[in-house]
Design an enzyme around this catalytic site. Sequence first.
Site, short mmCIF file in Angstrom:
data_model
loop_
_atom_site.label_atom_id
_atom_site.label_comp_id
_atom_site.label_asym_id
_atom_site.label_seq_id
_atom_site.Cartn_x
_atom_site.Cartn_y
_atom_site.Cartn_z
N TYR A 75 20.32 -18.92 -30.34
CA TYR A 75 21.15 -19.50 -31.40
C TYR A 75 22.63 -19.50 -31.01
O TYR A 75 23.38 -20.38 -31.41
CB TYR A 75 21.01 -18.69 -32.69
N LYS A 81 8.02 -12.26 -25.58
CA LYS A 81 7.30 -13.10 -24.62
C LYS A 81 7.60 -12.51 -23.24
O LYS A 81 8.15 -13.18 -22.34
CB LYS A 81 7.76 -14.56 -24.75
N ASP A 115 2.92 -15.58 -29.12
CA ASP A 115 1.85 -16.54 -29.42
C ASP A 115 0.68 -15.84 -30.12
O ASP A 115 0.14 -16.32 -31.12
CB ASP A 115 1.39 -17.30 -28.16
N ASP A 120 12.85 -16.46 -36.70
CA ASP A 120 13.02 -17.64 -37.56
C ASP A 120 11.66 -18.29 -37.80
O ASP A 120 11.28 -18.59 -38.93
CB ASP A 120 13.98 -18.62 -36.90
N ASP A 157 8.87 -18.01 -41.45
CA ASP A 157 8.39 -19.16 -42.23
C ASP A 157 6.86 -19.14 -42.27
O ASP A 157 6.25 -19.40 -43.30
CB ASP A 157 8.86 -20.50 -41.62
C1 IPM Z 1 16.90 -19.36 -41.75
C2 IPM Z 1 17.21 -20.83 -41.56
C3 IPM Z 1 18.43 -20.97 -40.65
C4 IPM Z 1 18.09 -20.37 -39.31
C5 IPM Z 1 18.95 -22.41 -40.50
C6 IPM Z 1 19.28 -23.03 -41.84
C7 IPM Z 1 20.11 -22.50 -39.56
O1 IPM Z 1 16.12 -21.50 -41.06
O2 IPM Z 1 17.77 -18.64 -42.28
O3 IPM Z 1 15.80 -18.95 -41.38
O4 IPM Z 1 17.52 -21.04 -38.45
O5 IPM Z 1 18.39 -19.19 -39.11
MG MG Z 2 14.38 -20.34 -40.88
#
Ligand code: IPM
Ligand code: MG
Length: 352
Positions: free
Chosen positions: A142, A189, A221, A245, A249
Amino acid sequence: MKKSIALLGGDGVGPEVVQAAVTVLDAVAEKYNHEFEFQKGVIGGVAIDAYGDPFPKDTEKLCLDADAILFGAIGDPKFDNDPSATVRPEQGLLRMRKKLGLYANVRPIQTFSATLDTSPLKRVVVEGSDFVVIRELIGGIYFGEKGRNKSGTQAFDMSTYSVKEIEQVGRFAFKLAEKRQRHLTLVDKANVLETSRLWRERIQKMSDEFPDVTVEYMFVDNAAMQLIKNPTLFDVILTENMFGDILTDEASVITGSIGMLPSASIGEQTSLYEPIHGSYPKAAGHNSANPIGTILSAAMMLEYSFGMTEEAQAIRSAVTQVLDAGYGTKDLVVDEPLGTQEMGEKIAQNLS
Ligand code: IPM
Ligand code: MG
């Protein structure tokens, strides 16, 4: 106790969910005799529209002066669909993370029995899941050097980690594991990446300092598969920025609605609390988004930043009671969904 809280609603449904959490915090203040002082600042797309800058100086100052930050969401489709845009809402979030030194992103994944069946995964798989992902937040791909070659036909994003960065977030994860089931899984990884090998080496070394914690190593993975196949395997997961990240999700589907999940971003001085969901632009202004992720983030703020354990627990119990009584927002597929603000008020009433 008297505390000052910076409120950054941000984009989309952000301001609405933050307002619902303020309703709950006001009820906590009244019940437990605290004084919370709220100060609003702008960030993200709304800040670009107003000041041409997604993280204006005034907002930065507000954050640095506050005891904690409650944040809504960031992102606006008008920027997503324009890859040539040089100023983007997400830059505000990344600059804020870096500026405030928010090195550990804490994302707890917990299920609520009332909403278990909203998960796309089978009840037998998800029931009893209770783990926390610690995502490193201010390093790796990042924030590494990025760019293109002269002709623009090649691009690169560097991923760099230092021992100092790994140890800072690693220590946080070990300490959290000590307070939980004492089981830490490092996700990396290391069969391919040099950064991952450095992570493994340092975490292995650090484990001597935490003899009560069992450490396990898992390739990312495989972890992606185990998370939805066997989520009850995990207690504390530690991982780098990009893997964290993606995996968080994925992990959010265990709970059924991403709208229920809180997070904390721990800084050396000030920490920030936000729901893990995005700005959900389609629902903005409709008073329909689920504020529970933000309300539970406020509970994390009380516990982590202010040491108010009892108050935090009171919020969590109130949320469980409201869900058990059959109330929900639109995303939870209940017959008569409550609006965002009404859900905040319902939880606030259950507190007192
Ligand atoms: C998160 C989001 C952010 C990230 C984006 C909005 C930049 O997806 O907080 O997980 O990738 O960190
Ligand atoms: Mg995110």
